[in-house]
Write a protein that holds these residues in place. Structure first.
Motif, PDB file in Angstrom:
ATOM      1  N   CYS A   1      31.446  37.766  42.894  1.00  0.00           N
ATOM      2  CA  CYS A   1      31.635  38.518  41.651  1.00  0.00           C
ATOM      3  C   CYS A   1      30.289  38.996  41.119  1.00  0.00           C
ATOM      4  CB  CYS A   1      32.334  37.623  40.628  1.00  0.00           C
ATOM      5  SG  CYS A   1      32.494  38.365  38.984  1.00  0.00           S
TER       6      CYS A   1
ATOM      7  N   SER B   1      29.690  39.991  38.243  1.00  0.00           N
ATOM      8  CA  SER B   1      29.516  39.639  36.834  1.00  0.00           C
ATOM      9  C   SER B   1      28.939  38.251  36.630  1.00  0.00           C
ATOM     10  CB  SER B   1      30.851  39.733  36.091  1.00  0.00           C
ATOM     11  OG  SER B   1      31.299  41.066  36.032  1.00  0.00           O
ATOM     12  N   CYS B   2      29.146  37.336  37.614  1.00  0.00           N
ATOM     13  CA  CYS B   2      28.686  35.959  37.409  1.00  0.00           C
ATOM     14  C   CYS B   2      28.128  35.316  38.670  1.00  0.00           C
ATOM     15  CB  CYS B   2      29.820  35.102  36.848  1.00  0.00           C
ATOM     16  SG  CYS B   2      31.212  34.896  38.005  1.00  0.00           S
TER      17      CYS B   2
ATOM     18  N   PHE C   1      34.774  34.803  44.939  1.00  0.00           N
ATOM     19  CA  PHE C   1      36.203  34.948  44.676  1.00  0.00           C
ATOM     20  C   PHE C   1      36.926  35.177  45.997  1.00  0.00           C
ATOM     21  CE2 PHE C   1      34.541  39.280  44.064  1.00  0.00           C
ATOM     22  CZ  PHE C   1      35.460  40.093  44.723  1.00  0.00           C
TER      23      PHE C   1
ATOM     24  N   ASN D   1      33.233  43.952  42.690  1.00  0.00           N
ATOM     25  CA  ASN D   1      34.407  43.680  41.873  1.00  0.00           C
ATOM     26  C   ASN D   1      35.616  44.107  42.701  1.00  0.00           C
ATOM     27  OD1 ASN D   1      35.350  46.439  41.215  1.00  0.00           O
ATOM     28  ND2 ASN D   1      33.450  46.581  40.044  1.00  0.00           N
TER      29      ASN D   1
ATOM     30  N   HIS E   1      39.842  34.568  41.089  1.00  0.00           N
ATOM     31  CA  HIS E   1      38.520  34.198  40.571  1.00  0.00           C
ATOM     32  C   HIS E   1      38.574  32.788  40.001  1.00  0.00           C
ATOM     33  CE1 HIS E   1      34.719  34.254  38.461  1.00  0.00           C
ATOM     34  NE2 HIS E   1      34.491  35.512  38.791  1.00  0.00           N
TER      35      HIS E   1
ATOM     36  N   TRP F   1      39.151  39.938  34.308  1.00  0.00           N
ATOM     37  CA  TRP F   1      39.011  39.487  35.683  1.00  0.00           C
ATOM     38  C   TRP F   1      38.039  38.317  35.774  1.00  0.00           C
ATOM     39  CZ3 TRP F   1      40.174  38.366  40.312  1.00  0.00           C
ATOM     40  CH2 TRP F   1      39.206  38.174  41.295  1.00  0.00           C
ATOM     41  N   CYS F   2      36.808  38.499  35.315  1.00  0.00           N
ATOM     42  CA  CYS F   2      35.813  37.437  35.374  1.00  0.00           C
ATOM     43  C   CYS F   2      35.920  36.586  34.118  1.00  0.00           C
ATOM     44  CB  CYS F   2      34.398  38.001  35.495  1.00  0.00           C
ATOM     45  SG  CYS F   2      33.115  36.730  35.421  1.00  0.00           S
TER      46      CYS F   2
ATOM     47  N   ARG G   1      33.274  36.878  31.342  1.00  0.00           N
ATOM     48  CA  ARG G   1      33.047  38.095  30.560  1.00  0.00           C
ATOM     49  C   ARG G   1      33.546  38.011  29.119  1.00  0.00           C
ATOM     50  NH1 ARG G   1      30.723  42.204  33.349  1.00  0.00           N
ATOM     51  NH2 ARG G   1      30.873  43.410  31.433  1.00  0.00           N
TER      52      ARG G   1
ATOM     53  N   THR H   1      24.655  39.567  34.091  1.00  0.00           N
ATOM     54  CA  THR H   1      25.044  38.678  35.182  1.00  0.00           C
ATOM     55  C   THR H   1      24.168  37.433  35.267  1.00  0.00           C
ATOM     56  OG1 THR H   1      26.057  40.449  36.475  1.00  0.00           O
ATOM     57  CG2 THR H   1      25.307  38.505  37.690  1.00  0.00           C
TER      58      THR H   1
ATOM     59  N   ARG I   1      25.307  34.955  32.655  1.00  0.00           N
ATOM     60  CA  ARG I   1      26.607  34.346  32.928  1.00  0.00           C
ATOM     61  C   ARG I   1      26.499  33.309  34.037  1.00  0.00           C
ATOM     62  NH1 ARG I   1      28.315  39.683  31.355  1.00  0.00           N
ATOM     63  NH2 ARG I   1      27.880  40.487  33.437  1.00  0.00           N
TER      64      ARG I   1
ATOM     65  N   TRP J   1      27.348  29.300  33.679  1.00  0.00           N
ATOM     66  CA  TRP J   1      28.187  28.528  34.593  1.00  0.00           C
ATOM     67  C   TRP J   1      27.463  27.260  35.025  1.00  0.00           C
ATOM     68  CZ3 TRP J   1      32.772  27.739  36.947  1.00  0.00           C
ATOM     69  CH2 TRP J   1      32.766  27.005  38.132  1.00  0.00           C
TER      70      TRP J   1
END
Length: 366
Positions: free
Chosen positions: A14, A16-17, A21, A55, A84, A151-152, A155, A205, A208, A212
């Motif tokens: 992903c 974004s992070c 996935f 994505n 995800h 999705w993420c 986000r 990103t 994020r 995590w």
């Protein structure tokens, strides 16, 4: 003629992070002038584009466009179902809440979505060619719309910043300054991968990814606090086996910095007839799980902690899916890992151990 290669399992990352996935990929095409291609080429092309920051929709578009350009068919279509990882919860529910006896090892709680992309005769999603592909691929209900904002799971906690700096008001860094070095390191990783860290999709990103990782920061909570509050359940018959099954956990593999997750089953015997609240056992699991770990040590630490509470014996079984096993290296999708530790009476009394194992076997999730 319609050709479909179904259910190719892939893993991507992903954008974004930076977390992996899972993808189930379905590819179809209509040969031009009855010219067919080797079927193994289709999933190989998909794997090339999965092994990069993506994505779901762009991944489907990339695969579809590459195949359309290379095989010169009358049409190419790609459908992806993607899952995800969810964010681990700070507190797990006990037997009076969610997840008490309904969890299975899998992706039931992961974010999921279908995406699709088509070229040639598949550009019209109402066409007969589309319907024929869905039939050959055995797919139904994949034409709905998706909200990519959901999705993420990282986000919704959006950080309006540009790799460490608030783009609206640079004087107000919305991320704790003590993590700036970690954010800078994650930004360097992106650049080392050949990515533009200022690309719109990558803004935020690094933050994020750091957020995590901080879910697994070593806790300063004293285990003594949990142990002191352990008893308080109903009195039980002396020597009776007690058990709590399906205690959920998330952890982070210390070898690969990728998550593993699953369930813990605990059995114990207390010669004084005391029982332990399920919430306490779940807190013990969470305490040892939410940090950098290996499953073998996690199992023993849980067993030792429970053993310090009861006076008879303890047996702990942990079942887990390791993302580092399925998304990299051997890529054995569907594999799970089980570990078990017996202490006290369970290490010497075979009948007691087998009785607990039978309880686990007969539980709804097995």
């Amino acid at each position: 003629m319609h050709v479909a290669v179904r259910d190719t399992v892939l893993f991507s990352y992903c954008e974004s992070c930076l977390l992996p996935f899972k993808v189930e990929c379905h590819i179809g095409y209509i040969p031009s002038k009855q010219r067919v291609v080797g079927l193994s080429k289709l999933p190989r092309v998909a794997e090339v584009f999965a092994k990069r920051l993506q994505n779901p929709q762009r991944l489907a578009n990339d695969i579809c466009y590459a195949l359309h350009q290379s095989i010169k068919s009358a049409g190419v279509v790609v459908v992806l179902q993607c899952w995800h990882i969810q964010i681990p919860k700070a507190e797990m529910k006990g037997s009076d809440g969610l997840h008490s006896h309904t969890l299975k090892l899998g992706m039931q709680n992961w974010n999921s979505m279908f995406v699709h992309s088509g070229f040639g005769v598949f550009e019209d999603q109402t066409s007969v060619s589309w319907r024929d592909f869905l039939f050959v691929a055995r797919l139904r209900g994949v034409m709905g719309t998706n909200d990519f904002q959901d999705w993420c799971p990282m986000r919704p906690q959006e950080i309006s910043s540009c790799n460490g700096h608030d783009t609206r008001n640079p004087s107000k860094d919305r991320y704790p300054s003590k993590y700036n070095d970690m954010v800078a390191a994650a930004t360097t990783i992106l650049k080392s991968l050949g990515e533009d860290s200022l690309r719109k999709e990558l803004v935020g990103t690094p933050q994020r990814f750091v957020k995590w990782l901080m879910n697994f920061k070593r806790s300063n909570l004293e285990m003594k606090v949990l142990i002191d509050s352990a008893h308080g359940g109903t009195k039980i018959a002396v020597g009776e086996i007690q058990h709590e099954l399906n205690l959920q956990f998330w952890s982070q593999c210390e070898h690969h910095l990728l998550p593993f997750h699953g369930m813990v089953h605990i059995g114990y015997i207390d010669i004084e007839g005391n029982s332990i609240n399920r919430s306490v056992l779940q807190s013990i699991v969470h305490f040892f799980g939410c940090k950098l770990q290996v499953q073998e040590r996690l199992t023993r630490q849980i067993a030792e902690a429970v053993s310090s509470i009861v006076s008879g014996g303890v047996i702990v079984m942990v079942e887990a899916i390791h993302i580092c096993m399925v998304s990299r290296g051997i890529e054995k999708v569907g594999s799970t890992t089980g570990t078990m530790v017996s202490m006290g009476q369970f290490s010497s009394d075979i009948d007691a151990k087998e009785k607990f194992q039978e309880i686990v076997w007969n539980s709804p999730n097995h």
